[in-house]
Enzyme design. Sequence first.
Site, PDB file in Angstrom:
ATOM      1  CG  ASP A  98      -2.013   1.003   1.243  1.00  0.00           C
ATOM      2  OD1 ASP A  98      -3.058   0.837   0.584  1.00  0.00           O
ATOM      3  OD2 ASP A  98      -1.795   2.007   1.934  1.00  0.00           O
ATOM      4  CG  HIS A 302      -5.659  -3.356  -0.100  1.00  0.00           C
ATOM      5  ND1 HIS A 302      -4.942  -2.903  -1.191  1.00  0.00           N
ATOM      6  CD2 HIS A 302      -5.295  -2.555   0.945  1.00  0.00           C
ATOM      7  CE1 HIS A 302      -4.197  -1.867  -0.832  1.00  0.00           C
ATOM      8  NE2 HIS A 302      -4.380  -1.633   0.458  1.00  0.00           N
TER       9      HIS A 302
END
Length: 323
Positions: A98, A302
């Site tokens: 991320d 994610h």
Amino acid sequence: MKETEISTATIRMSIVEAGEGPLVFFCHGFPETKYAWRHQIEALAQAGYRAVAPDMRGYGKTQAPAHPDQYTVFHAVGDLVALLDALGEQQAVLVGHDWGATIAWQAALMRPDRFRAVVALSVPMMGQPPAPPSRIFPQDDKSLFYTLYFQDPDGAEAEFGRDVDLTLRKLIFAASSEAGPRLPGDRTPNPFGMVSRSAGLLEDLPEPATLPGWLPALDFDRLVKDFKTSGFRGGLNYYRNLDRNWELQHATSGQTVNIPALFMIGERDTGLSIPGMDQIIAGMPALVSDLRGSHVIPEAGHWLQQERPKEISEAILSFLKNV
């Protein structure tokens, strides 16, 4: 795995580390902390590496500078170089997820003398956009892209801080594999998409009855405790420097990442719903000259390193053997 605090030339950092051998840094994203890497730290330590994961500036127990403009990628890369020096090490491999992936790519670009290889999860290497991000992200009278929503302290920061437990439950679930597939035009609630100007980000996200199977209650409770202590301001300040990063990165515009690199993304990552993301990923070899793999992990969301810990750890170790 032990937790310690260390003062560097730039900031006081909280780290967890384990093992001895070649150094590997792990950089987390939003909204996470150093413990997002707990599985990989143990796996690499057992395999003969020194694994170190810091709370990035503004997160967890690491120092949080007061001014928002102190959260550029240049500050974050400086923290990693300073951490290397404080640990008495000359080089490290960087692994990031991320925002941590964005920082890892930039560190690889700026300081290949200090970072000898890079592994990025969820966020690919991207070129310099033609205009400041704030002018590119979509918005209209009713909604705006989440990165624009994150700019206003009276928006996301206030909303997220009202109930930290609920905020993290909703964000984590909605960006996980349990929430469903992620394709352009998909209507699955996306925490990192468009946000209602009137209702905010959280209202439309489902409230899960239980935590995802990969996230034990004790680990989630530790995450909640960390954000109750630190708040969300530090993490959101990274988004508040997107335009400033764009300005500063003109200094490296046109450069490529030339150290060995590996990229991985979950098949159900929220980022894949962004139009054009598949072309960005496919175009990475033009920006990363020694890209040794670009992999889509089936059925993963994610939170890749937590959802598929064994698979990600094995991929990192296989990569490390050849760098």
